[in-house]
Design a protein around this motif. Structure first.
Motif, PDB file in Angstrom:
ATOM      1  N   ILE A   1      78.544  37.528 -61.095  1.00 37.05           N
ATOM      2  CA  ILE A   1      78.030  38.284 -59.952  1.00 37.05           C
ATOM      3  C   ILE A   1      79.105  38.300 -58.875  1.00 37.05           C
ATOM      4  N   PRO A   2      79.574  39.472 -58.467  1.00 38.96           N
ATOM      5  CA  PRO A   2      80.635  39.525 -57.448  1.00 38.96           C
ATOM      6  C   PRO A   2      80.131  38.972 -56.118  1.00 38.96           C
ATOM      7  N   PRO A   3      81.040  38.444 -55.302  1.00 42.58           N
ATOM      8  CA  PRO A   3      80.626  37.883 -53.999  1.00 42.58           C
ATOM      9  C   PRO A   3      80.089  38.930 -53.033  1.00 42.58           C
ATOM     10  N   ALA A   4      80.410  40.205 -53.283  1.00 41.59           N
ATOM     11  CA  ALA A   4      79.912  41.277 -52.410  1.00 41.59           C
ATOM     12  C   ALA A   4      79.772  42.553 -53.232  1.00 41.59           C
ATOM     13  N   LEU A   5      78.861  43.415 -52.810  1.00 46.90           N
ATOM     14  CA  LEU A   5      78.657  44.719 -53.426  1.00 46.90           C
ATOM     15  C   LEU A   5      78.769  45.770 -52.324  1.00 46.90           C
ATOM     16  N   ASP A   6      79.785  46.600 -52.417  1.00 48.26           N
ATOM     17  CA  ASP A   6      80.015  47.631 -51.389  1.00 48.26           C
ATOM     18  C   ASP A   6      80.024  47.020 -49.986  1.00 48.26           C
ATOM     19  N   GLY A   7      80.631  45.838 -49.870  1.00 48.22           N
ATOM     20  CA  GLY A   7      80.740  45.186 -48.577  1.00 48.22           C
ATOM     21  C   GLY A   7      79.532  44.351 -48.176  1.00 48.22           C
ATOM     22  N   ILE A   8      78.477  44.365 -48.990  1.00 45.22           N
ATOM     23  CA  ILE A   8      77.272  43.572 -48.703  1.00 45.22           C
ATOM     24  C   ILE A   8      77.356  42.258 -49.471  1.00 45.22           C
TER      25      ILE A   8
ATOM     26  N   ILE B   1      72.183  35.762 -42.586  1.00 42.62           N
ATOM     27  CA  ILE B   1      73.025  36.771 -43.235  1.00 42.62           C
ATOM     28  C   ILE B   1      72.198  37.437 -44.330  1.00 42.62           C
ATOM     29  N   LEU B   2      71.884  38.697 -44.155  1.00 40.17           N
ATOM     30  CA  LEU B   2      71.156  39.419 -45.191  1.00 40.17           C
ATOM     31  C   LEU B   2      72.079  39.662 -46.381  1.00 40.17           C
ATOM     32  N   SER B   3      71.518  39.507 -47.576  1.00 39.18           N
ATOM     33  CA  SER B   3      72.331  39.671 -48.776  1.00 39.18           C
ATOM     34  C   SER B   3      71.496  40.245 -49.911  1.00 39.18           C
ATOM     35  N   VAL B   4      72.193  40.748 -50.934  1.00 40.51           N
ATOM     36  CA  VAL B   4      71.540  41.125 -52.184  1.00 40.51           C
ATOM     37  C   VAL B   4      71.428  39.842 -53.000  1.00 40.51           C
ATOM     38  N   VAL B   5      70.184  39.410 -53.263  1.00 40.25           N
ATOM     39  CA  VAL B   5      69.951  38.129 -53.922  1.00 40.25           C
ATOM     40  C   VAL B   5      69.677  38.368 -55.399  1.00 40.25           C
ATOM     41  N   VAL B   6      70.467  37.710 -56.237  1.00 36.77           N
ATOM     42  CA  VAL B   6      70.318  37.831 -57.688  1.00 36.77           C
ATOM     43  C   VAL B   6      69.666  36.553 -58.221  1.00 36.77           C
ATOM     44  N   SER B   7      68.514  36.700 -58.860  1.00 40.58           N
ATOM     45  CA  SER B   7      67.811  35.554 -59.438  1.00 40.58           C
ATOM     46  C   SER B   7      68.241  35.394 -60.891  1.00 40.58           C
ATOM     47  N   VAL B   8      68.588  34.163 -61.273  1.00 41.68           N
ATOM     48  CA  VAL B   8      69.013  33.896 -62.646  1.00 41.68           C
ATOM     49  C   VAL B   8      68.162  32.777 -63.245  1.00 41.68           C
TER      50      VAL B   8
ATOM     51  N   VAL C   1      72.275  49.857 -51.477  1.00 46.02           N
ATOM     52  CA  VAL C   1      73.318  49.166 -52.246  1.00 46.02           C
ATOM     53  C   VAL C   1      72.699  48.488 -53.461  1.00 46.02           C
ATOM     54  N   LYS C   2      71.555  47.818 -53.235  1.00 49.04           N
ATOM     55  CA  LYS C   2      70.867  47.148 -54.349  1.00 49.04           C
ATOM     56  C   LYS C   2      70.519  48.152 -55.439  1.00 49.04           C
ATOM     57  N   ALA C   3      69.950  49.309 -55.031  1.00 50.02           N
ATOM     58  CA  ALA C   3      69.528  50.316 -56.003  1.00 50.02           C
ATOM     59  C   ALA C   3      70.712  50.853 -56.803  1.00 50.02           C
ATOM     60  N   ALA C   4      71.859  51.025 -56.145  1.00 46.95           N
ATOM     61  CA  ALA C   4      73.034  51.570 -56.818  1.00 46.95           C
ATOM     62  C   ALA C   4      73.565  50.625 -57.889  1.00 46.95           C
ATOM     63  N   HIS C   5      73.455  49.321 -57.653  1.00 47.33           N
ATOM     64  CA  HIS C   5      74.019  48.339 -58.595  1.00 47.33           C
ATOM     65  C   HIS C   5      72.969  47.721 -59.524  1.00 47.33           C
ATOM     66  N   LEU C   6      71.689  48.024 -59.290  1.00 47.95           N
ATOM     67  CA  LEU C   6      70.616  47.378 -60.043  1.00 47.95           C
ATOM     68  C   LEU C   6      70.741  47.511 -61.553  1.00 47.95           C
TER      69      LEU C   6
ATOM     70  N   ILE D   1      66.327  41.379 -51.900  1.00 48.50           N
ATOM     71  CA  ILE D   1      67.051  41.301 -50.631  1.00 48.50           C
ATOM     72  C   ILE D   1      66.496  40.131 -49.839  1.00 48.50           C
ATOM     73  N   GLY D   2      67.372  39.275 -49.366  1.00 46.68           N
ATOM     74  CA  GLY D   2      66.924  38.114 -48.595  1.00 46.68           C
ATOM     75  C   GLY D   2      68.067  37.519 -47.805  1.00 46.68           C
ATOM     76  N   TYR D   3      67.773  36.437 -47.120  1.00 41.43           N
ATOM     77  CA  TYR D   3      68.809  35.756 -46.348  1.00 41.43           C
ATOM     78  C   TYR D   3      69.597  34.814 -47.255  1.00 41.43           C
ATOM     79  N   LYS D   4      70.899  34.786 -47.047  1.00 41.52           N
ATOM     80  CA  LYS D   4      71.783  33.961 -47.862  1.00 41.52           C
ATOM     81  C   LYS D   4      71.522  32.487 -47.596  1.00 41.52           C
ATOM     82  N   VAL D   5      71.530  31.688 -48.678  1.00 41.00           N
ATOM     83  CA  VAL D   5      71.320  30.236 -48.568  1.00 41.00           C
ATOM     84  C   VAL D   5      72.599  29.534 -48.998  1.00 41.00           C
ATOM     85  N   LYS D   6      73.068  28.605 -48.165  1.00 42.99           N
ATOM     86  CA  LYS D   6      74.283  27.859 -48.479  1.00 42.99           C
ATOM     87  C   LYS D   6      74.066  26.398 -48.120  1.00 42.99           C
ATOM     88  N   GLY D   7      74.307  25.523 -49.087  1.00 41.34           N
ATOM     89  CA  GLY D   7      74.134  24.092 -48.844  1.00 41.34           C
ATOM     90  C   GLY D   7      72.719  23.726 -48.447  1.00 41.34           C
ATOM     91  N   GLY D   8      71.741  24.467 -48.972  1.00 40.76           N
ATOM     92  CA  GLY D   8      70.351  24.196 -48.644  1.00 40.76           C
ATOM     93  C   GLY D   8      69.901  24.770 -47.317  1.00 40.76           C
TER      94      GLY D   8
END
Length: 334
Positions: free
Chosen positions: A64-71, A42-49, A11-16, A30-37
């Motif tokens: 950045i959409p909340p999900a990419l192909d359901g991920i 939850i594995l996710s596609v992590v976008v660094s800005v 999924v990451k490669a398709a949208h990269l 690709i990493g684990y989602k972080v929320k509120g520290g």
């Protein structure tokens, strides 16, 4: 057995390509989602800005959409990645972890000792030992690096080989482009302008390693025992969540954790940007001058070579890619 994050890689490669062109995006992994520290399971596609901005300040095409192909996706603020260089003392024999550098750079870190056949070499980054492609085999390497006071009297090795860093802005080789450029430059000269043009070809330039080796002038001038860590106990593959350690020129001994794998990142080399793929990201465990440091797991096995980062992150080459690219093997504890 495939690692649990492998399905996300497709999924990451398709949208990269689309993600990397968005405003402020400097990397995707690709990493684990972080929320509120808190790190969620939850594995996710992590976008660094570079900077996290309110949605109202971004164009719809940059969101950045909340999900990419359901991920699920996650967005983290890392700042701009840059190749680390910066200012220690002379050691003989020199252990990995100390200041080292080509005469044209400030200083980086002696990563570890590697061998090819019976020959021993110093391993570090291209931008440390070869001055970001400017070095030539035979150039003398100083320990400590120039910014730490290293002079001709401190030469410890000679550059043997480096993996060129591709920036995608090489001079054009098309004869028609060169002819047209010469015509425009002649026109500029005739009208009295001092400006000149150069034809450039834009390439899709993906890199895997920023690495180089140097041969010690005297084998007795180096030792394989990394400062405060010792001789590496083997080589292994970095994995998501792995705890790691390093000793570097600037921040010395630090620990961190692998927070992303399969990272594609744009790295700033003094204004020129190079894209690296297949990288690993750890948290804040480094600073300028630590480039070239060997990254090890807590069992003392080599897992990577540090080459860049930001105020909050560290970018690492998987060590096996580095060794393969340079056709060497790590010197480890027997």
């Amino acid at each position: 057995m495939l690692p649990e994050w492998q399905p996300l890689a497709r999924v990451k490669a398709a949208h990269l390509p689309r993600l990397l062109t968005r405003r402020h995006v400097v990397g995707v992994g690709i990493g684990y989602k972080v929320k509120g520290g808190q790190t969620l399971d939850i594995l996710s596609v992590v976008v660094s800005v570079e900077r996290k901005l309110p949605a109202a300040q971004l164009a719809p095409s940059d969101l950045i959409p909340p999900a990419l192909d359901g991920i699920p996706t996650d967005v983290i603020e890392t700042g701009r990645f840059r190749a680390f260089q910066d200012p220690t003392r002379r050691y003989r024999p020199a252990p990995p972890g100390v200041s080292i550098g080509h005469p044209l750079v400030t200083a980086g870190t002696f990563g570890c000792v590697v061998r090819r056949g019976n020959e021993l070499f110093i391993l570090s980054n291209n931008h440390v030992l070869a001055a970001t492609n400017r070095g030539r085999p035979g150039d003398r390497i100083r320990q400590p690096g120039p910014v730490d006071g290293g002079t001709v009297a401190d030469e410890i090795a000679e550059l043997v080989e480096f993996i060129p860093i591709r920036f995608g802005d090489e001079p054009a080789t098309c004869p028609w482009a060169e002819l047209f450029t010469r015509w425009l430059n002649e026109l500029l000269r005739l009208i009295g302008s001092s400006h000149r043009l150069q034809a450039i070809r834009r390439l899709t330039a993906l890199n895997e390693v920023d690495a180089a080796i140097a041969r010690p002038l005297h084998p007795s001038d180096i030792t394989p025992a990394i400062l405060q860590i010792g001789i590496p106990k083997g080589v292994t593959t970095p994995t998501l969540g792995m705890e790691v350690q390093k000793f570097g020129r600037t921040t010395q001994y630090t620990r961190g954790r692998i927070i992303q794998v399969d990272v594609t990142a744009n790295v700033d080399y003094d204004g020129r940007v190079a894209t690296f793929q297949g990288q690993v990201m750890a948290g804040a465990m480094s600073a300028p001058g630590d480039s070239g440091s060997a990254i090890l797991d807590l069992n003392g096995r080599l897992v990577g070579l540090l080459f860049a980062g930001s105020e909050t992150t560290t970018l690492i080459h998987p060590i096996e890619r580095v060794l393969q690219a340079l056709r060497v093997e790590a010197v480890v504890e027997e």
